[in-house]
Design an enzyme around this catalytic site. Structure first.
Site, PDB file in Angstrom:
ATOM      1  N   GLU A 182       0.799 -11.973  -8.422  1.00 34.42           N
ATOM      2  CA  GLU A 182       1.807 -10.922  -8.310  1.00 34.42           C
ATOM      3  C   GLU A 182       2.998 -11.524  -7.568  1.00 34.42           C
ATOM      4  O   GLU A 182       2.843 -12.060  -6.471  1.00 34.42           O
ATOM      5  CB  GLU A 182       1.266  -9.722  -7.530  1.00 34.42           C
ATOM      6  CG  GLU A 182       0.229  -8.922  -8.284  1.00 34.42           C
ATOM      7  CD  GLU A 182      -0.052  -7.577  -7.638  1.00 34.42           C
ATOM      8  OE1 GLU A 182       0.732  -7.159  -6.758  1.00 34.42           O
ATOM      9  OE2 GLU A 182      -1.050  -6.941  -8.005  1.00 34.42           O
ATOM     10  N   GLY A 207       1.250 -11.564  -1.565  1.00 37.57           N
ATOM     11  CA  GLY A 207       0.412 -10.375  -1.550  1.00 37.57           C
ATOM     12  C   GLY A 207       0.900  -9.342  -2.542  1.00 37.57           C
ATOM     13  O   GLY A 207       1.583  -9.668  -3.514  1.00 37.57           O
ATOM     14  N   CYS A 208       0.568  -8.085  -2.310  1.00 37.11           N
ATOM     15  CA  CYS A 208       0.987  -7.005  -3.200  1.00 37.11           C
ATOM     16  C   CYS A 208       2.501  -7.029  -3.377  1.00 37.11           C
ATOM     17  O   CYS A 208       3.244  -7.067  -2.397  1.00 37.11           O
ATOM     18  CB  CYS A 208       0.553  -5.662  -2.626  1.00 37.11           C
ATOM     19  SG  CYS A 208       1.108  -4.235  -3.579  1.00 37.11           S
ATOM     20  N   PHE A 209       2.954  -6.984  -4.624  1.00 35.10           N
ATOM     21  CA  PHE A 209       4.393  -7.167  -4.853  1.00 35.10           C
ATOM     22  C   PHE A 209       5.246  -5.957  -4.497  1.00 35.10           C
ATOM     23  O   PHE A 209       6.458  -6.060  -4.427  1.00 35.10           O
ATOM     24  CB  PHE A 209       4.692  -7.647  -6.269  1.00 35.10           C
ATOM     25  CG  PHE A 209       4.058  -6.893  -7.430  1.00 35.10           C
ATOM     26  CD1 PHE A 209       3.607  -5.585  -7.326  1.00 35.10           C
ATOM     27  CD2 PHE A 209       3.947  -7.520  -8.672  1.00 35.10           C
ATOM     28  CE1 PHE A 209       3.068  -4.909  -8.408  1.00 35.10           C
ATOM     29  CE2 PHE A 209       3.409  -6.854  -9.778  1.00 35.10           C
ATOM     30  CZ  PHE A 209       2.962  -5.547  -9.634  1.00 35.10           C
ATOM     31  N   TRP A 210       4.653  -4.813  -4.240  1.00 30.88           N
ATOM     32  CA  TRP A 210       5.449  -3.643  -3.878  1.00 30.88           C
ATOM     33  C   TRP A 210       6.220  -3.876  -2.580  1.00 30.88           C
ATOM     34  O   TRP A 210       7.439  -3.762  -2.526  1.00 30.88           O
ATOM     35  CB  TRP A 210       4.560  -2.417  -3.705  1.00 30.88           C
ATOM     36  CG  TRP A 210       3.945  -1.887  -4.956  1.00 30.88           C
ATOM     37  CD1 TRP A 210       4.274  -2.183  -6.243  1.00 30.88           C
ATOM     38  CD2 TRP A 210       2.866  -0.946  -5.025  1.00 30.88           C
ATOM     39  NE1 TRP A 210       3.476  -1.500  -7.113  1.00 30.88           N
ATOM     40  CE2 TRP A 210       2.598  -0.728  -6.401  1.00 30.88           C
ATOM     41  CE3 TRP A 210       2.102  -0.277  -4.081  1.00 30.88           C
ATOM     42  CZ2 TRP A 210       1.596   0.139  -6.837  1.00 30.88           C
ATOM     43  CZ3 TRP A 210       1.103   0.588  -4.508  1.00 30.88           C
ATOM     44  CH2 TRP A 210       0.858   0.795  -5.874  1.00 30.88           C
TER      45      TRP A 210
END
Length: 223
Positions: A74, A30-33
């Protein structure tokens, strides 16, 4: 080497190659943050960096990847000390921190860039990743989940993301965002696994709490 390449939390160089008694792998969940924060907090992780992998073309930009024009995911590149943490510990975090059955999305984030991936450059790590996938699939099936869609491949090129994405959630003024939807299914022992981290480490990851990675401290977990 530019100061901007230093890890905002760990102080190590984010583009450093794996040294003696170290190894590296690439994870997409998912979102890499939020994914990166989950990994950098684990004891024994030397450095992390967010970026793009598994697509076509060199040096993709965030805009191109999010536009679906390159096919990259990502991802987070993780380098770890093999004497402190095992690849299996990293796999435990990976499988538990998101829902690997969602295909080209994770929660509200949709697109192939958010797909679940594990990329390694070592046949032994590749085999362990696949064994963990089989074991986790059995556990998910028992709970009524669909088939795992995680892409497990070797020798995929990692392209570092833009500097402002690196360790984003630890930086002042960052937006506390994470769309991951953990299944709340824990990965236990599986063939070939050799966990090194003590159980107390996992108390810092309570998947029953919404966005628990965001709520946790930025500093590494102490053994």
């Amino acid at each position: 080497m530019a100061e901007s390449t230093k890890h905002f939390v760990l102080g190590s160089f984010i583009d450093a190659e794996a040294g003696p008694n170290q190894a590296e792998a690439i994870f997409g969940c998912g979102c890499f943050w939020g994914a990166e924060k989950g990994f950098w907090r684990l004891p024994g992780v030397v450095t992390t960096a967010v970026g793009y992998a598994g697509g076509n073309g060199a040096s993709p930009s965030y805009e191109a990847v999010c536009g679906g024009r390159t096919g990259h995911a990502e991802v987070v590149r993780v380098v770890w000390n093999k004497q402190i943490i095992d690849f299996c510990d990293l796999l435990k975090l990976f499988w538990e921190c998101h829902d690997p059955t969602q295909g080209d999305r994770q929660g509200n984030d949709r697109g192939s860039q958010y797909r679940s991936v594990i990329y390694t450059n070592d046949p032994n790590l590749d085999a362990i990743a696949k064994a963990s996938c089989d074991a986790y699939q059995n556990l998910l099936t028992e709970k009524g989940f669909a088939a795992i869609s995680t892409e497990i491949k070797m020798n995929q090129i990692f392209y570092a993301a833009e500097e402002y994405h690196q360790q984003y959630l630890a930086k002042p003024g960052s937006r506390p965002y994470c769309s991951a939807q953990p299944t709340r299914v824990s990965l236990g022992p599986f063939p070939g696994c050799h966990y090194l981290l003590p159980e107390k480490v996992w108390s810092h990851y309570d998947w029953s709490v919404s966005h628990c990675v965001l709520r946790g401290e930025n500093s590494p977990i102490e053994l």
